[in-house]
Design a protein around this motif. Structure first.
Motif, PDB file in Angstrom:
ATOM      1  N   GLU A  26       0.246  -6.791 -11.039  1.00 16.96           N
ATOM      2  CA  GLU A  26       1.097  -6.566 -11.198  1.00 16.96           C
ATOM      3  C   GLU A  26       1.939  -8.018 -10.866  1.00 16.96           C
ATOM      4  O   GLU A  26       3.044  -8.933 -11.397  1.00 16.96           O
ATOM      5  N   HIS A  34      10.364  -7.172  -9.406  1.00 15.01           N
ATOM      6  CA  HIS A  34      10.677  -6.316  -8.227  1.00 15.01           C
ATOM      7  C   HIS A  34       9.619  -4.897  -8.444  1.00 15.01           C
ATOM      8  O   HIS A  34       9.240  -4.363  -9.799  1.00 15.01           O
ATOM      9  N   ILE A  35       9.242  -4.335  -7.321  1.00 15.01           N
ATOM     10  CA  ILE A  35       8.736  -2.846  -7.605  1.00 15.01           C
ATOM     11  C   ILE A  35       9.270  -2.567  -5.889  1.00 15.01           C
ATOM     12  O   ILE A  35       9.102  -3.532  -4.969  1.00 15.01           O
ATOM     13  N   ASN A  36       9.794  -0.998  -5.696  1.00 11.73           N
ATOM     14  CA  ASN A  36      10.293  -0.376  -4.871  1.00 11.73           C
ATOM     15  C   ASN A  36      10.835  -1.353  -3.750  1.00 11.73           C
ATOM     16  O   ASN A  36      11.203  -1.176  -2.719  1.00 11.73           O
ATOM     17  N   ARG A  37      11.833  -1.689  -4.384  1.00  9.64           N
ATOM     18  CA  ARG A  37      13.361  -2.547  -4.075  1.00  9.64           C
ATOM     19  C   ARG A  37      14.438  -1.715  -4.464  1.00  9.64           C
ATOM     20  O   ARG A  37      14.909  -0.712  -5.310  1.00  9.64           O
ATOM     21  N   LEU A  38      14.561  -1.525  -3.194  1.00  9.86           N
ATOM     22  CA  LEU A  38      16.463  -1.131  -3.422  1.00  9.86           C
ATOM     23  C   LEU A  38      17.373  -1.406  -4.144  1.00  9.86           C
ATOM     24  O   LEU A  38      16.935  -2.531  -4.009  1.00  9.86           O
TER      25      LEU A  38
END
Length: 114
Positions: A26, A34-38
């Motif tokens: 990744e 981005h990953i798991n970003r609000l």
């Protein structure tokens, strides 16, 4: 009818999936930002009174806490993304973490090079 943004998102996700299927990590994928970003949001704050809300100085509100205002954070620079320990877990051992000033740049505090 789909919006152009949704179509672009679907294409990007498809490209990301294809790259990851080929064994790409990744963090090696330039299309993955981005990953798991609000979701981004408006920085709202609550105030103790209507008068203070009208003045809208959220930094003076007792309900706002800045996480990066001239403070010290624990920090460790790992050699590669694949060797990162689960330092965020509640029981993680962080004894080998150092302290850095924030806001700042870790390269300017002796980690890696600028």
């Amino acid at each position: 009818m789909e919006s152009p943004a949704m179509t672009a998102l679907a294409i990007m996700l498809g490209q990301t999936a294809m790259r990851l299927r080929r064994g790409q990590k990744e963090y090696e994928n330039p299309w993955l930002t981005h990953i798991n970003r609000l979701q981004m949001h408006v920085p709202l704050a609550s105030y103790p009174s209507e008068d203070e809300a009208i003045r809208y100085d959220r930094f003076k509100s007792p309900n706002v806490v800045l996480l990066n205002s001239d403070s010290q954070w624990k920090f460790k620079l790992f050699d590669a993304p694949g060797v990162v320990t689960e330092f965020w877990s509640k029981d993680a051992d962080r004894t080998d973490f150092k302290t850095i000033k924030v806001p700042s740049n870790w390269e300017l505090q002796g980690y890696s090079y600028p």
